[in-house]
Design a protein around this motif. Structure first.
Motif, PDB file in Angstrom:
ATOM      1  N   MET A   1      16.177  21.847  -0.674  1.00  0.00           N
ATOM      2  CA  MET A   1      15.118  21.454   0.264  1.00  0.00           C
ATOM      3  C   MET A   1      14.991  22.509   1.381  1.00  0.00           C
ATOM      4  N   ILE A   2      13.767  22.766   1.813  1.00  0.00           N
ATOM      5  CA  ILE A   2      13.558  23.711   2.918  1.00  0.00           C
ATOM      6  C   ILE A   2      13.026  22.923   4.109  1.00  0.00           C
ATOM      7  N   ASN A   3      13.636  23.118   5.262  1.00  0.00           N
ATOM      8  CA  ASN A   3      13.157  22.471   6.482  1.00  0.00           C
ATOM      9  C   ASN A   3      12.458  23.541   7.337  1.00  0.00           C
ATOM     10  N   VAL A   4      11.119  23.425   7.447  1.00  0.00           N
ATOM     11  CA  VAL A   4      10.361  24.380   8.259  1.00  0.00           C
ATOM     12  C   VAL A   4      10.281  23.816   9.678  1.00  0.00           C
ATOM     13  N   ILE A   5      10.784  24.567  10.641  1.00  0.00           N
ATOM     14  CA  ILE A   5      10.838  24.112  12.035  1.00  0.00           C
ATOM     15  C   ILE A   5       9.714  24.783  12.823  1.00  0.00           C
ATOM     16  N   GLY A   6       8.783  23.983  13.350  1.00  0.00           N
ATOM     17  CA  GLY A   6       7.623  24.532  14.071  1.00  0.00           C
ATOM     18  C   GLY A   6       6.446  24.601  13.110  1.00  0.00           C
ATOM     19  N   LEU A   7       5.465  23.743  13.336  1.00  0.00           N
ATOM     20  CA  LEU A   7       4.341  23.624  12.387  1.00  0.00           C
ATOM     21  C   LEU A   7       3.034  24.076  13.028  1.00  0.00           C
ATOM     22  N   GLY A   8       3.064  25.235  13.665  1.00  0.00           N
ATOM     23  CA  GLY A   8       1.848  25.765  14.293  1.00  0.00           C
ATOM     24  C   GLY A   8       1.068  26.642  13.336  1.00  0.00           C
ATOM     25  N   TYR A   9       0.414  27.652  13.875  1.00  0.00           N
ATOM     26  CA  TYR A   9      -0.455  28.535  13.085  1.00  0.00           C
ATOM     27  C   TYR A   9       0.316  29.219  11.942  1.00  0.00           C
ATOM     28  N   ILE A  10       1.609  29.446  12.130  1.00  0.00           N
ATOM     29  CA  ILE A  10       2.389  30.136  11.093  1.00  0.00           C
ATOM     30  C   ILE A  10       3.220  29.152  10.263  1.00  0.00           C
ATOM     31  N   GLY A  11       3.910  28.252  10.951  1.00  0.00           N
ATOM     32  CA  GLY A  11       4.812  27.348  10.236  1.00  0.00           C
ATOM     33  C   GLY A  11       4.078  26.415   9.278  1.00  0.00           C
ATOM     34  N   LEU A  12       2.944  25.895   9.704  1.00  0.00           N
ATOM     35  CA  LEU A  12       2.246  24.929   8.832  1.00  0.00           C
ATOM     36  C   LEU A  12       1.780  25.572   7.519  1.00  0.00           C
ATOM     37  N   PRO A  13       1.005  26.666   7.563  1.00  0.00           N
ATOM     38  CA  PRO A  13       0.593  27.232   6.276  1.00  0.00           C
ATOM     39  C   PRO A  13       1.771  27.685   5.411  1.00  0.00           C
ATOM     40  N   THR A  14       2.847  28.145   6.039  1.00  0.00           N
ATOM     41  CA  THR A  14       4.027  28.560   5.264  1.00  0.00           C
ATOM     42  C   THR A  14       4.644  27.353   4.559  1.00  0.00           C
ATOM     43  N   ALA A  15       4.797  26.266   5.312  1.00  0.00           N
ATOM     44  CA  ALA A  15       5.368  25.046   4.722  1.00  0.00           C
ATOM     45  C   ALA A  15       4.488  24.543   3.579  1.00  0.00           C
ATOM     46  N   LEU A  16       3.172  24.566   3.801  1.00  0.00           N
ATOM     47  CA  LEU A  16       2.241  24.072   2.779  1.00  0.00           C
ATOM     48  C   LEU A  16       2.309  24.944   1.525  1.00  0.00           C
ATOM     49  N   MET A  17       2.390  26.256   1.755  1.00  0.00           N
ATOM     50  CA  MET A  17       2.439  27.189   0.636  1.00  0.00           C
ATOM     51  C   MET A  17       3.696  26.931  -0.210  1.00  0.00           C
ATOM     52  N   LEU A  18       4.831  26.788   0.452  1.00  0.00           N
ATOM     53  CA  LEU A  18       6.087  26.554  -0.274  1.00  0.00           C
ATOM     54  C   LEU A  18       6.010  25.240  -1.057  1.00  0.00           C
ATOM     55  N   ALA A  19       5.491  24.189  -0.379  1.00  0.00           N
ATOM     56  CA  ALA A  19       5.441  22.862  -1.025  1.00  0.00           C
ATOM     57  C   ALA A  19       4.482  22.849  -2.206  1.00  0.00           C
ATOM     58  N   SER A  20       3.420  23.645  -2.096  1.00  0.00           N
ATOM     59  CA  SER A  20       2.448  23.634  -3.196  1.00  0.00           C
ATOM     60  C   SER A  20       2.887  24.561  -4.331  1.00  0.00           C
ATOM     61  N   HIS A  21       4.036  25.227  -4.145  1.00  0.00           N
ATOM     62  CA  HIS A  21       4.555  26.084  -5.217  1.00  0.00           C
ATOM     63  C   HIS A  21       5.943  25.628  -5.668  1.00  0.00           C
ATOM     64  N   GLY A  22       6.149  24.343  -5.596  1.00  0.00           N
ATOM     65  CA  GLY A  22       7.322  23.772  -6.263  1.00  0.00           C
ATOM     66  C   GLY A  22       8.538  23.501  -5.401  1.00  0.00           C
ATOM     67  N   ALA A  23       8.524  23.930  -4.115  1.00  0.00           N
ATOM     68  CA  ALA A  23       9.717  23.684  -3.290  1.00  0.00           C
ATOM     69  C   ALA A  23       9.639  22.283  -2.677  1.00  0.00           C
TER      70      ALA A  23
END
Ligand code: NAD
Length: 407
Positions: free
Chosen positions: A1-23
């Protein structure tokens, strides 16, 4: 599991990208309202392709919370402003996030700092915070720095297509994190050491700032002696080894107007060109204000209520206003106890965010003799006809109408 800390302009798209690619991804942010909004199925800012990515990430099982998770990988993307006095990076948010995650993380976890930091910040602030938490970096915590390069307005595309840099203490940790980003990133991913990764990110933004400053300085030199800066740059750029950028009303956003200061703060005796460049860019809104005054005088406009600023954001087609040249210009006006000029931005039509902002294009144009184009949103490019008959000061050199004034 990956915990992305900070869901602003950078953290949110990064978290979404990882989640939509199997993580398996959990996004954590200390802002409860932001987390509530995401949990209600709504994104928190406007960005091309973000809503579709959000849907894909939800389908991939992403969760949002204010709680830090117990997991083997953390990606920290919290703000890193600069201290306005010392110009040094303010690592306070990063340290606070690391201190908090230490309370939850198991031994052997990997902590990736995505936030932009100046060279040496991880050694100076993050390692001691980890040691104070009872862990030994390199032994029972693996530290990695993975700075981000994406540009607002084209983030989703760039997340997939940009090359990336990963700095790590050990090759194994670097390769592990590289594999994680490679789940969605099709660009080349270079693995290096942490300090090199820190420096490359800051240098990239500094390169941009210095080159913008050069174009801005040319605009002032050319204005001083009645030369056409755009024509001069166009001709110069026909030289095979010259590629001058376009001047503009100033620099905003949280990268180019911030990160180069870190080098000035850390190396004040060495970073001379950078220091001057940042000062040039920061004073460009003042130059714009002087031009407004000049053009008003030449056009016989005496009432500043008949002059309006188009665009509040720091660049076109995004809703990010941080450090924007328009805000800098309005602040300058207020510092001189002047009434702020009327403003309009098609990205902010719900409620005003600055004084004297109107919420519709019609009410913006009503009663105006002069329009100052501060931002080249697609909206204005579709509405040139509405500006006919007005004095136009185009700081972006995009308006095709006759008789337009420039920097
Ligand atoms: N915005 C850009 O274009 C861009 C591009 C490249 C790199 N960066 C860098 O990325 C980093 C993040 O920037 P951003 O634009 O996403 O910032 P942001 O302000 O949009 O988002 C940061 C988020 O972190 C949250 N946060 C702050 N402290 C926290 C904590 N202790 N625990 C949990 N959440 C916390 C805030 O509530 C906020 O939602 C910065 O270092 C920035 O320089 C930004």
């Amino acid at each position: 599991m990956i915990n992305v800390i900070g869901l602003g302009y950078i953290g949110l798209p990064t978290a979404l990208m990882l989640a939509s690619h199997g993580a398996e991804v959990v996004g954590t942010d200390c802002n409860a309202a932001l987390v509530d909004r995401l949990n209600a199925g709504r994104t928190t800012f406007k960005e091309k392709g973000l809503d579709e990515l959000f849907e894909a990430a939800l389908a991939g099982g992403i969760r949002f919370t204010t709680e830090y998770q117990r997991t083997d990988m953390y990606i920290v993307s919290v703000p890193t402003p600069y201290d306005k006095f010392s110009k040094k990076v303010d690592a306070g948010y990063v340290v606070a996030a690391v201190q908090e995650l230490m309370k939850h993380c198991p031994r052997g976890a990997t902590v990736v700092i995505e936030s932009t930091v100046s060279p040496g910040t991880i050694d100076k602030y993050v390692r001691p915070a980890i040691e104070a938490g009872g862990f030994t970096p390199g032994v029972d915590i693996h530290l990695v720095h993975a700075p981000e390069r994406i540009i607002p307005g084209n983030m989703v595309y760039e997340l997939v297509h940009n090359n990336r840099t990963i700095g790590a203490d050990s090759k194994e940790a670097g390769e592990r994190v590289k594999a994680c980003y490679a789940s969605f990133c099709q660009g080349e991913i270079v693995v290096t050491d942490i300090r090199t990764a820190e420096m490359t990110k800051v240098v990239e933004n500094t390169y941009r700032a210095v080159n913008i400053a050069f174009a801005n300085e040319l605009s002032r030199i050319c204005r001083h002696d009645g030369m056409d800066v755009y024509e001069i740059i166009r001709i110069c750029n026909m030289h095979p080894r010259v590629n001058i950028l376009q001047p503009g009303p100033g620099v905003g956003g949280h990268c180019i107007s911030v990160d180069p200061w870190f080098l000035v703060g850390d190396y004040p005796k060495l970073a001379k060109v950078i220091d001057e460049s940042m000062k040039t860019n920061d004073s460009q809104p003042e130059f714009v204000l002087e031009r407004i005054h000049e053009i008003m005088k030449a056009a016989g406009i005496t009432d500043d209520r008949r002059v309006g600023l188009y665009g509040l954001t720091y660049k076109e087609n995004v809703d990010d206003i941080r450090e924007s040249p328009t805000l800098q210009l309005l602040e300058l006006q207020q510092r001189h106890l002047a009434r702020p000029l009327k403003t309009f931005d098609p990205y902010f039509t719900d409620r005003p965010i600055v004084e004297n902002q109107v919420l519709s294009f019609d009410s913006f144009l009503e009663g105006l003799d002069m329009v100052v184009i501060m931002v080249g949103h697609e909206h204005i490019r579709q509405n040139w006809d509405r500006l006919r008959g007005k004095v136009i000061f185009d700081t972006r050199n995009i308006c095709p109408l006759e008789g337009v004034h420039h920097l």
